[in-house]
Scaffold this active site. Structure first.
Site, PDB file in Angstrom:
ATOM      1  N   HIS A 102       0.752  -1.318  -0.196  1.00 27.82           N
ATOM      2  CA  HIS A 102      -0.183  -0.101   0.012  1.00 27.82           C
ATOM      3  C   HIS A 102       1.023   1.304  -0.005  1.00 27.82           C
ATOM      4  O   HIS A 102       2.014   1.228   0.672  1.00 27.82           O
ATOM      5  CB  HIS A 102      -0.895  -0.056   1.205  1.00 27.82           C
ATOM      6  CG  HIS A 102      -0.426  -0.252   2.529  1.00 27.82           C
ATOM      7  ND1 HIS A 102      -0.148   1.236   3.270  1.00 27.82           N
ATOM      8  CD2 HIS A 102      -0.249  -0.982   3.429  1.00 27.82           C
ATOM      9  CE1 HIS A 102       0.463   0.820   4.424  1.00 27.82           C
ATOM     10  NE2 HIS A 102       0.235  -0.583   4.675  1.00 27.82           N
ATOM     11  N   ASP A 104      -0.465   4.372   0.902  1.00 30.21           N
ATOM     12  CA  ASP A 104      -0.877   5.323   1.725  1.00 30.21           C
ATOM     13  C   ASP A 104      -0.068   5.379   2.971  1.00 30.21           C
ATOM     14  O   ASP A 104       0.379   3.988   3.321  1.00 30.21           O
ATOM     15  CB  ASP A 104      -2.342   5.099   1.962  1.00 30.21           C
ATOM     16  CG  ASP A 104      -2.913   4.079   2.724  1.00 30.21           C
ATOM     17  OD1 ASP A 104      -2.650   2.947   2.297  1.00 30.21           O
ATOM     18  OD2 ASP A 104      -3.304   4.079   3.823  1.00 30.21           O
ATOM     19  N   ASP A 135       6.326   1.203   6.327  1.00 30.80           N
ATOM     20  CA  ASP A 135       4.921   0.696   6.153  1.00 30.80           C
ATOM     21  C   ASP A 135       4.355   1.755   5.199  1.00 30.80           C
ATOM     22  O   ASP A 135       3.788   2.778   5.878  1.00 30.80           O
ATOM     23  CB  ASP A 135       4.474   0.618   7.668  1.00 30.80           C
ATOM     24  CG  ASP A 135       3.069   0.238   7.604  1.00 30.80           C
ATOM     25  OD1 ASP A 135       2.574  -0.168   6.488  1.00 30.80           O
ATOM     26  OD2 ASP A 135       2.341   0.322   8.592  1.00 30.80           O
ATOM     27  N   GLU A 170      -5.145   1.515   2.956  1.00 31.25           N
ATOM     28  CA  GLU A 170      -4.764   0.329   3.970  1.00 31.25           C
ATOM     29  C   GLU A 170      -4.741   1.022   5.322  1.00 31.25           C
ATOM     30  O   GLU A 170      -5.615   0.514   6.322  1.00 31.25           O
ATOM     31  CB  GLU A 170      -3.468  -0.195   3.584  1.00 31.25           C
ATOM     32  CG  GLU A 170      -3.493  -1.751   4.331  1.00 31.25           C
ATOM     33  CD  GLU A 170      -3.237  -1.604   5.689  1.00 31.25           C
ATOM     34  OE1 GLU A 170      -3.510  -2.489   6.569  1.00 31.25           O
ATOM     35  OE2 GLU A 170      -2.421  -0.765   6.316  1.00 31.25           O
ATOM     36  N   GLU A 171      -4.088   2.011   5.537  1.00 30.16           N
ATOM     37  CA  GLU A 171      -3.954   2.615   6.849  1.00 30.16           C
ATOM     38  C   GLU A 171      -5.489   3.160   7.555  1.00 30.16           C
ATOM     39  O   GLU A 171      -5.632   3.473   8.612  1.00 30.16           O
ATOM     40  CB  GLU A 171      -2.867   3.683   7.037  1.00 30.16           C
ATOM     41  CG  GLU A 171      -1.503   3.222   6.724  1.00 30.16           C
ATOM     42  CD  GLU A 171      -0.975   2.162   7.616  1.00 30.16           C
ATOM     43  OE1 GLU A 171      -1.770   1.728   8.531  1.00 30.16           O
ATOM     44  OE2 GLU A 171       0.331   1.798   7.400  1.00 30.16           O
ATOM     45  N   HIS A 438       3.921   3.229  12.192  1.00 32.21           N
ATOM     46  CA  HIS A 438       2.840   4.011  12.809  1.00 32.21           C
ATOM     47  C   HIS A 438       3.020   4.821  13.858  1.00 32.21           C
ATOM     48  O   HIS A 438       2.487   5.709  14.289  1.00 32.21           O
ATOM     49  CB  HIS A 438       1.569   3.198  13.411  1.00 32.21           C
ATOM     50  CG  HIS A 438       1.025   2.201  12.390  1.00 32.21           C
ATOM     51  ND1 HIS A 438      -0.245   1.603  12.587  1.00 32.21           N
ATOM     52  CD2 HIS A 438       1.383   1.812  11.237  1.00 32.21           C
ATOM     53  CE1 HIS A 438      -0.659   0.780  11.666  1.00 32.21           C
ATOM     54  NE2 HIS A 438       0.413   0.853  10.690  1.00 32.21           N
TER      55      HIS A 438
HETATM   56 ZN   LIG Z   1       1.110  -1.382   6.273  1.00 35.07          ZN
END
Ligand SMILES: [Zn+2]
Length: 469
Positions: A102, A104, A135, A170-171, A438
């Site tokens: 992903h 995003d 990520d 996705e996030e 994150h």
């Molecule tokens: Zn991810």
């Protein structure tokens, strides 16, 4: 096991292409592609276009397009985020692999918590720092660089069919994911799906994720009074909502901090499943303060991967600077519950809601809203693709991979298996325990990135030689 000499050109192409891959990762990190509500759409468009261009530049695909789902939220406001799809057909008799990542990212959060600016890619100590550096923009780059290396080294012998799906939300909960798969099914169809969005055991030991917990998230409103009143006048006789909330939340765990909700189940760890880290490793990885003990019972794997957990992730009460001598009439609480593999997320939510209603103290009123469900998942490791992936990881990293669980959920995995029921799923990753996805100071280990690219390029080369499906 030494590498087959015929595969050396693939590894050489990975090495030769690595500086370009790192440069491309830095360019992607500069784009603040956040799909959360309230953030602008434009960086997502820029980011999707940049990923599409990287895929076009591989020269390996017949089709590369930025597409959106027609999906709309109930109020008609939002469409799906821009996603990138690509496809090259398989040579006759060869399998097709779908590469997922992903583009995003999570919001950066408070800038002052970052040691380097979040959208300014910064190389320090063998790691690229920045939001999304790992990520999952490193997942995107892994696919791009692996395809580039395999196609340069193999030329016309790259027989494996390759589909690519780089999602843009996705996030933010993959809200249009299912609709997107339905609308673009034929472009994405594959025998094997590689999801490059997970973790590794360390920077030297790769992992293949085999078990994922599901997730139930809900907001509780606990109310005891029609309006606020003076705590000196009524405190001690009239129950305030903070008291009721604290008493209610306390019933969710036992003395050991283990979940105490009837009906939230644990799974039996599979005999050949991952063993998990030691308690000492957990204490180090999760950065427990000196003297703080881990919670729950059983092995770390049983607690993190095969058992449920409940976390209070937010509480709306008066903040300390505004505290006055007042009985609060209502409190809002966000509760996040991880669901063990084998239990339906809806069933887990029902158990949680039953418990909360049965334990609300003093007749407090309880409203449960904003419920999100993500299903848990156990990955079948018995297929030919899982065997091929294990050997490619071993050779790409120079270390045998371990099966691991992840305590979090990737809810779209169960959607993928519903839409592509015959495909074998492989969950690989570019993270390591110090990635801080994150969180502030997210970073990507460059050695891990290089090894992940090498492993995936070897997998593509080997699937190119695989005849029977
Ligand atoms: Zn991810």
């Amino acid at each position: 096991m030494p590498i087959d000499p015929a595969e050396q050109p693939v590894l050489d192409a990975v090495t030769a292409g690595f500086p370009a891959a790192l440069g491309a990762l830095g360019r992607l990190v500069r784009i603040p592609s956040i799909a959360f509500p309230g953030f602008p759409d434009e960086p997502l468009v820029t980011s999707a276009e940049a990923v599409a261009q990287l895929l076009r530049d591989t020269g390996a695909f017949e089709l590369v397009e930025v597409r959106r789902s027609d999906y709309r939220t109930e109020d008609g406001s939002a469409t799906g985020s821009p996603a990138v799809v690509a496809r090259r057909p398989a040579a006759p008799g060869r399998p097709t692999v779908l590469l997922y990542a992903h583009h995003d990212v999570q919001p950066a959060g408070r800038d002052e918590l970052w040691d380097t600016p979040p959208f300014e890619p910064t190389l320090r100590g063998g790691r690229l720092h920045g939001r999304g550096a790992s990520d999952d923009k490193a997942g995107v780059i892994t696919h791009v660089a692996a395809v580039t290396a395999a196609s340069h080294a193999l030329g016309d012998d790259l027989g494996v069919g390759i589909a690519v799906f780089v999602e843009g939300e996705e996030e933010a909960g993959s809200r249009s994911f299912d609709a997107f798969l339905a609308e673009h099914h034929s472009v994405l169809e594959a025998d094997v799906i590689v999801v490059a969005d997970s973790d590794n055991v360390s920077t030297t030991v790769p992992a293949l994720t085999s078990s994922l917990r599901g997730n139930v998230t809900a907001t509780l409103e606990i109310a005891t009074l029609d309006h606020a009143s003076h705590s000196g006048m009524f405190g001690g006789a009239a129950p305030d909502a903070v008291l009721a909330s604290v008493r209610l939340l306390d019933t969710l765990w036992d003395e050991d901090g283990a979940v105490a909700v009837a009906g939230l189940e644990s799974a039996v760890p599979p005999a050949d499943g991952p063993t998990g880290p030691s308690d000492e490793q957990l204490v180090a990885d999760a950065a427990l303060l000196p003297g703080v003990r881990s919670i729950g019972r059983g092995s770390v794997a049983e607690r993190l991967w095969y058992g449920p957990s409940i976390t209070v992730t937010g509480i709306d009460v008066t903040d300390v600077v505004n505290a006055s001598n007042t009985l609060l009439p209502s409190v809002r609480v966000r509760v996040s519950c991880r669901v063990a593999p084998g239990q339906d997320a809806g069933e887990a939510f029902a158990a949680l809601e039953r418990h909360l209603r049965a334990h609300a103290p003093f007749g407090a009123h309880l409203a449960v809203t904003d419920v999100d469900l993500g299903q848990p998942f156990l990955v079948d490791q018995s297929g030919w693709a899982a065997r091929a992936a294990r050997s490619a990881l071993a050779d790409g990293w120079g270390a045998e991979p371990e099966l691991t669980g992840i305590g979090g959920s990737i809810p779209f995995i169960s959607t993928l298996t519903e839409r592509f029921p015959t495909a074998q799923i492989l969950i690989t990753g570019i993270e390591d325990p110090d990635t801080r996805a994150h969180s502030p100071n997210e970073s990507q280990d460059l050695g891990v990135l290089r090894k992940a690219i090498a492993a995936e390029a070897l997998l593509l080369a080997r699937l190119s030689r695989r005849v029977e499906r």
